[in-house]
Design a protein around this motif. Structure first.
Motif, PDB file in Angstrom:
ATOM      1  N   HIS A 196       0.826  -1.207   0.000  1.00 37.87           N
ATOM      2  CA  HIS A 196       0.000   0.000   0.000  1.00 37.87           C
ATOM      3  C   HIS A 196       0.866   1.266   0.000  1.00 37.87           C
ATOM      4  N   LEU A 197       1.916   1.276   0.821  1.00 40.63           N
ATOM      5  CA  LEU A 197       2.795   2.440   0.868  1.00 40.63           C
ATOM      6  C   LEU A 197       3.539   2.617  -0.446  1.00 40.63           C
ATOM      7  N   LEU A 198       3.937   1.473  -1.040  1.00 39.03           N
ATOM      8  CA  LEU A 198       4.626   1.563  -2.320  1.00 39.03           C
ATOM      9  C   LEU A 198       3.703   2.117  -3.398  1.00 39.03           C
ATOM     10  N   LEU A 199       2.434   1.699  -3.340  1.00 40.62           N
ATOM     11  CA  LEU A 199       1.488   2.192  -4.327  1.00 40.62           C
ATOM     12  C   LEU A 199       1.154   3.663  -4.092  1.00 40.62           C
ATOM     13  N   MET A 200       1.072   4.053  -2.818  1.00 37.11           N
ATOM     14  CA  MET A 200       0.736   5.443  -2.517  1.00 37.11           C
ATOM     15  C   MET A 200       1.831   6.404  -2.972  1.00 37.11           C
ATOM     16  N   LYS A 201       3.067   5.912  -3.053  1.00 42.82           N
ATOM     17  CA  LYS A 201       4.142   6.773  -3.552  1.00 42.82           C
ATOM     18  C   LYS A 201       3.938   7.126  -5.019  1.00 42.82           C
ATOM     19  N   LYS A 202       3.264   6.218  -5.747  1.00 40.73           N
ATOM     20  CA  LYS A 202       3.090   6.434  -7.175  1.00 40.73           C
ATOM     21  C   LYS A 202       1.735   7.047  -7.509  1.00 40.73           C
ATOM     22  N   VAL A 203       0.861   7.226  -6.504  1.00 43.32           N
ATOM     23  CA  VAL A 203      -0.475   7.762  -6.748  1.00 43.32           C
ATOM     24  C   VAL A 203      -0.414   9.290  -6.754  1.00 43.32           C
ATOM     25  N   THR A 204      -1.187   9.877  -7.622  1.00 44.83           N
ATOM     26  CA  THR A 204      -1.242  11.332  -7.704  1.00 44.83           C
ATOM     27  C   THR A 204      -2.690  11.784  -7.559  1.00 44.83           C
ATOM     28  N   TRP A 205      -2.864  12.907  -6.877  1.00 47.68           N
ATOM     29  CA  TRP A 205      -4.192  13.492  -6.702  1.00 47.68           C
ATOM     30  C   TRP A 205      -4.413  14.532  -7.796  1.00 47.68           C
ATOM     31  N   THR A 206      -5.533  14.457  -8.459  1.00 43.52           N
ATOM     32  CA  THR A 206      -5.879  15.395  -9.521  1.00 43.52           C
ATOM     33  C   THR A 206      -7.265  15.976  -9.243  1.00 43.52           C
ATOM     34  N   MET A 207      -7.686  16.850 -10.109  1.00 43.51           N
ATOM     35  CA  MET A 207      -9.019  17.429  -9.978  1.00 43.51           C
ATOM     36  C   MET A 207     -10.108  16.392 -10.214  1.00 43.51           C
ATOM     37  N   ASN A 208      -9.779  15.369 -10.981  1.00 44.22           N
ATOM     38  CA  ASN A 208     -10.755  14.317 -11.273  1.00 44.22           C
ATOM     39  C   ASN A 208     -10.750  13.208 -10.224  1.00 44.22           C
ATOM     40  N   GLY A 209      -9.893  13.339  -9.226  1.00 43.35           N
ATOM     41  CA  GLY A 209      -9.862  12.322  -8.193  1.00 43.35           C
ATOM     42  C   GLY A 209      -8.505  11.651  -8.115  1.00 43.35           C
ATOM     43  N   LEU A 210      -8.474  10.458  -7.561  1.00 40.72           N
ATOM     44  CA  LEU A 210      -7.238   9.718  -7.350  1.00 40.72           C
ATOM     45  C   LEU A 210      -6.844   9.018  -8.634  1.00 40.72           C
ATOM     46  N   MET A 211      -5.612   9.218  -9.088  1.00 40.68           N
ATOM     47  CA  MET A 211      -5.131   8.632 -10.335  1.00 40.68           C
ATOM     48  C   MET A 211      -4.035   7.631 -10.007  1.00 40.68           C
ATOM     49  N   LEU A 212      -4.251   6.374 -10.406  1.00 38.12           N
ATOM     50  CA  LEU A 212      -3.258   5.329 -10.208  1.00 38.12           C
ATOM     51  C   LEU A 212      -2.252   5.370 -11.350  1.00 38.12           C
ATOM     52  N   PRO A 213      -1.049   4.872 -11.140  1.00 29.95           N
ATOM     53  CA  PRO A 213      -0.073   4.820 -12.245  1.00 29.95           C
ATOM     54  C   PRO A 213      -0.567   3.906 -13.351  1.00 29.95           C
ATOM     55  N   THR A 214      -0.127   4.192 -14.557  1.00 27.34           N
ATOM     56  CA  THR A 214      -0.617   3.448 -15.720  1.00 27.34           C
ATOM     57  C   THR A 214      -0.162   1.996 -15.703  1.00 27.34           C
ATOM     58  N   GLU A 215       1.019   1.700 -15.128  1.00 24.30           N
ATOM     59  CA  GLU A 215       1.521   0.322 -15.166  1.00 24.30           C
ATOM     60  C   GLU A 215       0.901  -0.563 -14.079  1.00 24.30           C
ATOM     61  N   VAL A 216       0.108   0.040 -13.176  1.00 27.16           N
ATOM     62  CA  VAL A 216      -0.498  -0.730 -12.085  1.00 27.16           C
ATOM     63  C   VAL A 216      -1.940  -1.035 -12.450  1.00 27.16           C
ATOM     64  N   LYS A 217      -2.301  -2.303 -12.427  1.00 28.11           N
ATOM     65  CA  LYS A 217      -3.668  -2.727 -12.676  1.00 28.11           C
ATOM     66  C   LYS A 217      -4.410  -2.861 -11.350  1.00 28.11           C
ATOM     67  N   ARG A 218      -5.520  -2.210 -11.269  1.00 30.30           N
ATOM     68  CA  ARG A 218      -6.289  -2.245 -10.018  1.00 30.30           C
ATOM     69  C   ARG A 218      -7.016  -3.590  -9.902  1.00 30.30           C
ATOM     70  N   PRO A 219      -6.767  -4.348  -8.825  1.00 29.74           N
ATOM     71  CA  PRO A 219      -7.431  -5.661  -8.712  1.00 29.74           C
ATOM     72  C   PRO A 219      -8.895  -5.500  -8.364  1.00 29.74           C
ATOM     73  N   LYS A 220      -9.636  -6.557  -8.607  1.00 30.10           N
ATOM     74  CA  LYS A 220     -11.050  -6.553  -8.275  1.00 30.10           C
ATOM     75  C   LYS A 220     -11.238  -6.662  -6.762  1.00 30.10           C
ATOM     76  N   THR A 221     -12.267  -6.001  -6.286  1.00 25.93           N
ATOM     77  CA  THR A 221     -12.573  -6.044  -4.854  1.00 25.93           C
ATOM     78  C   THR A 221     -13.182  -7.397  -4.505  1.00 25.93           C
ATOM     79  N   LYS A 222     -12.594  -8.050  -3.535  1.00 24.54           N
ATOM     80  CA  LYS A 222     -13.080  -9.360  -3.098  1.00 24.54           C
ATOM     81  C   LYS A 222     -13.659  -9.236  -1.700  1.00 24.54           C
TER      82      LYS A 222
END
Length: 569
Positions: A196-222
């Motif tokens: 989570h901390l590693l991912l948060m380093k690559k996350v950026t906040w924008t006007m449209n909300g939270l933007m994940l890095p392009t190389e990271v695929k968001r897993p499905k919520t289980k």
């Protein structure tokens, strides 16, 4: 004191302090054990020498001789006028030499002691379930962790914080954190946090909300569910509308899951309160239902809950399908649909008046408070409802027309229509017969009780076993009459007797006939109900006339009185 002596003494004290306590006790013990400066009791000297003989006898012997010679020489050759400082230097030199030797021997003795495992044990993959454990071996560590960590299986493996498995006590550092496994591989409790901390380093906040890095695929919520909850949510429940066969009103609903047809039929029996078990389920056209999940859904406009309602279904106790129940149901549904369609059309007209700005003709107060956007939305919903109702009416009228031939056949055949599936037996078929007996209480010809006795109940038909058959017959009748007026509680079977209408006692069941009348007696003789007894009481009277009226009066009957002519006693 030289710096070398200070270093030796300090090293010895620091090394041996965790094992033997305070510095002064260790130093005094070391000096008393190796040197001869202090007096020792014979018992202490013997015990120390015996221990040293075991560890290193040769070195101890030479060291003890040298030490004693050195100390005694210093004492003998010391001049009287010698300064006190020279004696202290000589004594301290001896102390330094003895302390070095004692440190070597005690270090060897410390190495021979077993290693103690003192750790903080965590459950594998967790940092909230832990316990302090101090044991000498890995096996005892696993046993203690099974109990203290409250594991549901025995602990089998020990992992260090870096994920390496510890197989020997030497592999575990002192006061280390270990993770106890029940056989599964190592699970890092900090992995999710690190990711989570590693991912948060690559996350950026924008006007449209939270933007994940392009190389990271968001897993499905289980969803995190237990096995029991997964089974419960996996079971799809089905609501079914039930009617008794031949009925179309007062329906019942049942909710069933992935159950067998037998369990569904048992549920129908209890829900409908049937007097015999349910055997078949029929759909709207009289077809037998074998899979409950294939029962069709009701029309959308007839649904009354979030869980869809299926049906209707008619429950049979073995008889055939009666279309009159389906006809009654369809007529009730059509009546309800027509009423809803009428009210929906009226509401649609009111909405149309609101759209045409003719508010003086509107009678619905709710419509007057609605906005134009709400008017359009409500008009669309009502229009959709009208279409659904019209479709449902058309569908049910089609069902009713398809039931026409079945309804006509049932009207012609009456009640025999539902039993037309029962075939008649051939003329030469032997039917096992029994006896239908009419039981009466001794001396009465009213209050009969009918009892059916099959040949299977009597057993063999051999005349030689008439006595055994008679006992079975008496037992069957006695059990049937339990609690009745003929056999109140307390009467014994051994006193039961059977009589026919002529007063003859029945002793052979093979002579009985169907529909025969039988009188039961418990210990009393036969009393015929066909021969009543008339009881007469004679009283003497006297008569006299008065005013043209003859009056008869009862008088005392004197046995010795003379009777009137023509009368006798």
């Amino acid at each position: 004191m030289s710096s070398q002596a200070k270093a030796v003494i300090k090293t010895t004290e620091n090394y041996l302090q965790p094992q033997f306590g305070p510095n002064r006790l260790l130093l005094s013990a070391a000096i008393s054990e190796g040197s001869g400066l202090q007096d020792c009791s014979p018992h202490q000297t013997a015990s120390d020498h015996s221990h040293e003989d075991i560890s290193d006898p040769d070195s101890y012997k030479s060291n003890s001789e040298n030490n004693s010679g050195f100390i005694s020489a210093s004492k003998r050759n010391r001049p009287v006028s010698a300064p006190a400082g020279q004696l202290r230097v000589a004594e301290f030199s001896s102390l330094k030499f003895q302390s070095a030797q004692n440190w070597h021997r005690l270090s060897q003795r410390y190495k021979l002691q077993p290693r103690v495992i003192r750790v903080t044990a965590y459950k594998n993959g967790s940092r909230t379930i832990f316990a302090k454990v101090t044991v000498p071996t890995i096996t005892l560590l696993l046993d203690q962790c099974t109990e203290k960590l409250n594991l549901n299986m025995a602990a089998r493996r020990v992992f260090l914080a870096d994920g390496n498995e510890a197989l020997e006590p030497e592999d575990i550092p002192h006061e280390a954190d270990v993770y106890i496994s029940m056989g599964e591989p190592f699970s890092d409790p900090f992995k999710k946090i690190k990711d989570h901390l590693l991912l948060m380093k690559k996350v950026t906040w924008t006007m449209n909300g939270l933007m994940l890095p392009t190389e990271v695929k968001r897993p499905k919520t289980k969803p995190v569910l237990s096995i029991r909850m997964k089974k419960l949510t996996g079971q799809t429940s089905v609501r079914i509308l039930l009617f008794k066969n031949g009925m179309g009103q007062n329906g019942h609903e049942i909710t069933v899951g992935k159950e067998t047809m037998k369990k569904v039929l048992d549920t129908c029996t209890m829900r409908l309160n049937l007097n015999s078990p349910a055997r078949y389920l029929f759909d709207l056209y009289g077809r037998k239902i074998k899979d409950i999940s294939k029962v069709p859904l009701l029309e959308k406009c007839l649904q009354n809950s979030i869980t869809p309602l299926r049906g209707p279904v008619w429950v049979s106790k073995g008889e055939g399908f009666s279309p009159s129940g389906a006809k009654m149901y369809i007529q009730g549904v059509l009546l309800a649909l027509y009423q809803r369609l009428k009210s929906a059309k009226q509401y649609y007209k009111q909405l149309k008046l609101a759209m045409d700005e003719q508010k003086e003709k509107i009678t619905e107060k709710v419509i007057l408070s609605m906005t134009a956007k709400e008017h359009r939305k409500a008009q669309e919903e009502v229009s959709r409802l009208i279409d659904e109702l019209q479709t449902a009416i058309k569908s049910n009228r089609g069902h009713l027309s398809k039931l026409g031939p079945q309804l006509q056949a049932e009207q012609e055949q009456f009640s025999s229509y539902v039993y037309q599936h029962i075939k008649s037996l051939p003329a030469n078929t032997l039917i096992p017969r029994g006896l239908q007996l009419k039981i009466f209480e001794n001396g009465k010809d009213t209050g009969e009780i009918s009892i059916y006795i099959s040949k299977k109940d009597l057993g063999s038909n051999s005349p030689n076993q008439a006595g055994e058959m008679m006992e079975k017959l008496l037992l069957k009748i006695h059990q049937r009459l339990q609690g009745s007026s003929i056999n109140p509680p307390g009467l014994s079977l051994s006193s039961a007797r059977l009589f026919d209408e002529h007063g003859q006692e029945i002793k052979n069941p093979l002579l009985l006939k169907n529909e025969q009348k039988i009188w039961v007696s418990y210990g009393k003789a036969y009393r015929s109900p066909l021969n009543p007894v008339l009881s007469l009481t004679f009283t003497q009277v006297t008569a006299f006339a008065r005013g043209g009226v003859t009056i008869a009066c009862k008088t005392f009957l004197d046995p010795s009185a003379v009777l009137l002519p023509g009368c006798d006693k």
